[in-house]
Design an enzyme around this catalytic site. Structure first.
Site, mmCIF file in Angstrom:
data_model
loop_
_atom_site.group_PDB
_atom_site.id
_atom_site.type_symbol
_atom_site.label_atom_id
_atom_site.label_comp_id
_atom_site.label_asym_id
_atom_site.label_seq_id
_atom_site.Cartn_x
_atom_site.Cartn_y
_atom_site.Cartn_z
ATOM 1 N N ASN A 121 -14.990 -5.948 18.437
ATOM 2 C CA ASN A 121 -15.828 -6.848 19.231
ATOM 3 C C ASN A 121 -15.430 -8.322 19.109
ATOM 4 O OD1 ASN A 121 -16.746 -6.810 16.584
ATOM 5 N ND2 ASN A 121 -18.881 -7.115 17.142
ATOM 6 N N GLU A 159 -18.918 -6.591 5.549
ATOM 7 C CA GLU A 159 -19.829 -7.170 6.534
ATOM 8 C C GLU A 159 -20.194 -6.037 7.468
ATOM 9 O OE1 GLU A 159 -21.289 -8.026 9.759
ATOM 10 O OE2 GLU A 159 -19.465 -9.101 10.332
ATOM 11 N N GLU A 189 -18.529 -14.481 3.881
ATOM 12 C CA GLU A 189 -17.332 -15.041 4.501
ATOM 13 C C GLU A 189 -17.662 -16.433 5.012
ATOM 14 O OE1 GLU A 189 -15.090 -10.987 5.967
ATOM 15 O OE2 GLU A 189 -16.355 -12.022 7.422
ATOM 16 N N CYS A 196 -22.599 -8.098 15.835
ATOM 17 C CA CYS A 196 -23.405 -7.625 14.707
ATOM 18 C C CYS A 196 -24.597 -8.524 14.435
ATOM 19 C CB CYS A 196 -22.542 -7.497 13.450
ATOM 20 S SG CYS A 196 -21.646 -8.998 13.053
#
Length: 519
Positions: free
Chosen positions: A189, A290, A497, A324
């Site tokens: 994505n 993640e 991150e 997400c």
């Protein structure tokens, strides 16, 4: 996020509407043909290992999700190529870790400059392999490049510590050193930004990487490799092993179990993340995960409705709902509910235009494949069967296009409030009290992002602290930026991150006790 899908069958459905927003090009009879036109050096179709472009025994197709047409055939790397990439990365690590922080910084900055120079071609690759509109693809390229810029600067800020010693004859120092080879496994994505968010931090720290891009979107990863080489990233420091869905498990196993790999970083579904963690456990690798989200979006009575509607549009419909951190559950307080729903419906009518991502007026591209569209249809059907009302959309169109859908009368027993959707479905739950909203928002096994709109300062503090998520956006629908951390709680993952802390995921602290000194 759902990281990978099944092959995209040519499915029949209703044609794309020509009714809302800016007009789309009219197609009299024959469908328009869209061609990927990028400069030859950036359209790479072979793996990149140890500074060389490598072929594999077979190839796999990359398809345009909007049309189902093949846009490229890419080398289908397997475990052998993955093993060679790991070995190349391990060899390169011995010299890359000895480069000064400034030397690594300069290389990353050159890489950033090249991404910005070639932003238009890079955006075309993103649009054609994952379907998002060009203006969003251009935004992703800028976002992707921003991590190279940020970590080129952070490379020079990896500080250790000199700790006061309890003894007069010794000094205590804490050193930070790169962990080694990092395996990077990324989703479709954000096929460029999810790579640089990881790789830039790793390279800045002195690590080397092997990237396995999603099988749907390998072209962006290979273009990054081409520009890395042009920027002067040494052979073996950045490697890419594209592979088909059929080989993904075996390649992933090498990247998570090889003893030469010190670290794995994965963005994708929670279910896949658990599998990778189990694989990495035998060699006790450092891991960043993640994983899935299920973001609540809460609108309180004190909210500015115009801003809340704008935030909802940005948070839900970016990349057709396939991020997400997309809002998944909308909770609107009773006092403002009807006004919000009316304005939101009108905004959807005015602003959302379906079409191929390369068309200038398009705001909503296809979902990544037929399976993704089927999941949204299933959630809509389930909600309607349990009493929800479709106010906008609700239909699957041709191929994997979905109408942006607004549901009212949603309750917590519906699947769309229990599972991440990853599509343009906006379900709204009416609530009465702050306590009720928080109970619904926190009733999830994952906690990545959360959004809420309020002008009550005391409420803003209470809700921010109470939401069980790793990131909170207040009166804002978009929150990602390289300067801030990105990560979740619960089963949304491990580690973070971005921001000044992101580089720590690729470092280990070594305690140095320097004794025998004359006091």
């Amino acid at each position: 996020p759902q990281t990978s899908g099944e092959p995209r069958p040519q499915t029949s459905g209703e044609p794309l509407p020509q009714t809302s927003g800016e007009p789309r090009p009219q197609t009299s009879g024959e469908p328009l043909h869209y061609s990927l036109d990028v400069s030859a050096p950036l359209l790479r179709t072979r793996g990149y290992v140890d500074g060389r472009w490598v072929s594999a025994a077979s190839e796999f197709p990359v398809l345009d999700p909007a049309t189902g047409e093949e846009i490229a055939r890419v080398s289908d790397c397997g475990p052998a190529e993955a093993k060679r990439a790991v070995e190349a990365a391990h060899r390169a690590f011995q010299s890359w870790k000895r480069c000064t922080a400034k030397e690594r910084s300069v290389v990353l900055r050159r890489w950033f400059d090249l991404l910005m120079l070639h932003k238009d071609d890079l955006a075309k690759l993103i649009t054609f392999e994952c379907g998002k509109p060009m203006h969003e693809s251009l935004g992703e390229v800028a976002y992707s490049a921003s991590f190279l810029e940020w970590f080129s600067e952070e490379a020079r800020r990896v500080y250790g510590d000199l700790v006061p010693s309890p003894a007069k004859d010794r000094k205590i120092l804490l050193l930070k050193q790169p962990v080694g080879v990092a395996s990077i496994i990324t989703p479709w994505n954000f096929p460029s930004a999810m790579i640089t968010r990881k790789a830039a931090a790793a390279l800045a720290a002195g690590c080397t990487v092997v990237v396995k891009p999603a099988e749907d979107t390998p072209l962006s990863a290979l273009a990054l490799a081409e520009l890395a080489e042009q920027a002067g990233v040494p052979a073996g420091v950045f490697n890419v092993v594209p592979c088909s869905r059929e080989k993904a498990a075996s390649v992933g196993e090498v990247l998570c179990t090889d003893p030469l790999v010190a670290k794995i970083s994965f963005t994708g579904s929670t279910a896949t993340g658990k599998v990778l963690l189990k694989l990495a456990a035998d060699t006790v690798k450092k891991a960043s995960m993640e994983l899935g989200g299920h973001a609540p979006f809460i609108v309180f009575d004190s909210a500015d409705v115009d801003k809340a509607v704008g935030g909802a549009m940005a948070s839900k419909f970016r990349n057709s709902g396939q991020t997400c951190v997309c809002s998944n559950r909308f909770l609107v307080q009773s006092g403002i509910h009807d006004r919000f729903m009316d304005q939101l419906g009108r905004a959807m009518d005015a602003q959302l235009v379906l079409g191929h991502g390369s068309e200038p007026g398009t705001t909503q591209g296809p979902l990544i494949n037929a399976r993704a569209a089927e999941k949204v249809v299933h959630q809509i059907s389930d909600a309607v069967s349990r009493g929800a009302t479709v106010l906008r959309g609700g239909k699957r169109l041709e191929r994997s296009f979905m109408e942006p859908t607004l549901l009212a009368g949603v309750t917590t027993d519906m699947i769309c409030t229990q599972e991440e959707t990853f599509g343009p479905l906006l379900p709204v739950i009416r609530f009465d009290t702050e306590e009720e909203a928080l109970a619904i928002a926190n009733a999830s096994s994952v906690g990545l992002a959360g959004y809420f709109f309020s002008q009550d300062v005391s409420q803003i503090w209470r809700v921010t602290e109470a939401l069980e998520v790793g990131m909170v956006a207040i009166n804002e629908g978009l929150l990602s930026t390289p300067e801030a951390t990105f990560g979740g709680v619960k089963q949304s993952g491990l580690g973070i991150e971005g921001g000044k802390y992101g580089i720590n995921e690729y470092l280990e602290v070594k305690y140095m006790c320097f004794g025998g000194l004359q006091p």
